[in-house]
Design an enzyme around this catalytic site. Structure first.
Site: not given
Ligand code: F6P
Length: 456
Positions: A156, A364
């Protein structure tokens, strides 16, 4: 059809309505509640001594199987290797990496224990889907116990370029472990390239078409599967939340001022310190905005027993106080800084109220808040997303005002642009992003990954 078994460190709370932590839990929960299956992971509890048991509970289509961590494992595995070593390393923050042998030992021990506890629950044709950096070696551990199931892994968070990854002494162990999976999913093509570049340059492996590769005696495949949301469901929720008591209270408190909103776990990777600096620069360079704009940053504390997280919290408290001390008036507070979490339903109303969604991580994996902000907008009068070029979401959300979070003047200009954008431009940017969100929704993420895993 084979059963799906999801393994992740954090498992969404079983209690309905309780706040779940981070995008992974929300996404996995949404995906599993649709197709059903088993969700195995950490219960979120620790114990000081003795042994632990796996607790199972079925709610709707999901069977939760969770286990606590011994205190020393929590320290070495979760606080240590996962969040003080791998998290900064994978977010390109070498200066924050805290590396200790005992962390690695704890990391391997917990992965082996997870594999050992999961093994008796597995049926031969189960499809196993392991998630995130906490559990990189789990697939290899299952293989060593003789399991021949299809096992996929999804990361992720970002995957760093080889030159950064090799600063960690365990780089070969980490990548070799990843190679034991049948399929390795990443958020973006950039992450896939970084991984395959390691395979070529460091592991001496070979890379073929469609992300197929051979290395360390294993054949596997690495592909990008950008994680999504269900934009139309969220849009409905946001429209309903527009009338909710809290949304109305927020609106009343703004007394006509434009709202800029940010929602992030309190994490140094989110770039909150530079975001505050950029907002200060905006107020400094555009005096006409003073008294006419309010920035609300929601930042629930996260991993607060890790030193670097305590440090960023102090820095932000200082900056928030400084900005308000410098610019506040008797009837206007420029920055509302909230160290608490809100339920998803409440956030949708806040997002819809905000003229600007301010999402500027320094790095991110994806950033689902960016996508959620877009989905929550009123199609007739949508707000503008100001988005870091280093969020995975930037590869998809072409209608955002993209900024470099390291350049605070540039970010301040981006904010100004967003605040003064015409309604026509706002609508057209929003429509283009919404269409991407619909195509790459959460169902597509899950379907594409599982299809690729099945067909390996
Ligand atoms: O999405 C990335 C992630 O690290 C997840 O793996 C994790 O569950 C979430 O953020 C929140 O972090 P934590 O589980 O440490 O509270």
């Amino acid at each position: 059809m084979s059963r799906l078994v999801v393994v992740s460190n954090r498992v969404a709370p079983i209690q309905e309505g309780k706040q779940s932590s981070g995008g992974l839990a929300v996404a996995v929960h949404d995906a599993l509640s649709e197709i059903g299956g088993v969700w195995f992971g950490w219960s979120g509890e620790t114990y000081a001594s003795g042994s632990s048991k796996v607790k199972t509970e079925t709610k709707g289509k999901i069977t939760y199987a969770t286990m606590p961590l011994a205190r020393r494992d929590y320290d070495a595995f979760y606080k240590g290797y996962a969040n003080a070593t791998l998290w900064p390393l994978f977010h390109y923050r070498m200066e924050l990496v805290d590396y200790h042998r005992r962390y690695v030992v704890g990391y391997r021990r917990v992965n082996e224990e997870f594999a050992g506890r999961l093994a008796p629950m597995l049926q031969p044709d189960d499809l196993v889907w392991v998630h995130d950096y906490h559990l990189i070696p789990l697939g290899r551990d299952l293989r060593m116990m003789g399991h021949r199931n299809r096992i996929g892994f999804f990361l992720h968070i970002p995957f760093p370029p080889p030159d950064l990854l090799t600063t960690c002494s365990d780089h070969a162990f980490l990548v070799q472990s990843m190679c034991a999976y049948d399929l390795i999913g990443f958020q973006t093509e950039n992450d896939v390239e970084n991984f395959l570049s390691y395979i070529r340059k460091v592991a001496g492996g070979t890379v073929g078409r469609g992300g197929r590769f051979e290395a360390y005696g294993e054949k596997s495949r690495a592909c990008a599967f950008p994680i999504g949301i269900y934009p139309d469901r969220l849009a409905e929720q946001a429209a309903a939340s527009a009338d909710a008591r809290q949304t109305k209270r927020l609106l009343r408190s703004l007394t006509g001022k434009d709202l800029i909103v940010g929602v992030d776990r309190l994490d140094y990777s989110k770039g909150l310190d530079r975001r505050f600096d950029a907002y200060e620069t905006l107020l400094e360079t555009a005096p006409s905005l003073r008294g006419h704009v309010t920035f609300m940053q929601i930042a629930p504390p996260s991993r607060s027993d890790v030193q670097s997280y305590r440090e960023i919290r102090e820095v932000l408290e200082g900056k928030a106080g400084h900005i308000n001390g410098r610019f506040a008036e008797f009837d206007w507070v420029p920055l509302r800084y909230l160290n608490k979490s809100f339920q998803r339903e409440q956030l949708t109303g806040f997002f819809r109220t905000a003229r600007v969604g301010f999402v500027t991580p320094l790095r991110d994996g994806m950033n689902l808040v960016a996508k959620e902000y877009v989905a929550c907008q009123d199609p007739e009068d949508p707000g503008v997303l100001v988005l870091s070029q280093f969020a995975g979401a930037a590869a998809e959300l072409d209608g955002a005002v993209t900024v470099n979070p390291y350049d605070t003047e540039y970010v301040a200009e981006g904010l100004q642009r967003a605040l003064s954008m015409t309604i026509e431009e706002r609508r057209s940017r929003w429509a283009s992003m919404m269409s991407v969100l619909r195509t790459n929704d959460l169902g597509a993420w899950r379907r594409n990954f599982l299809r690729a895993l099945r067909s390996r």
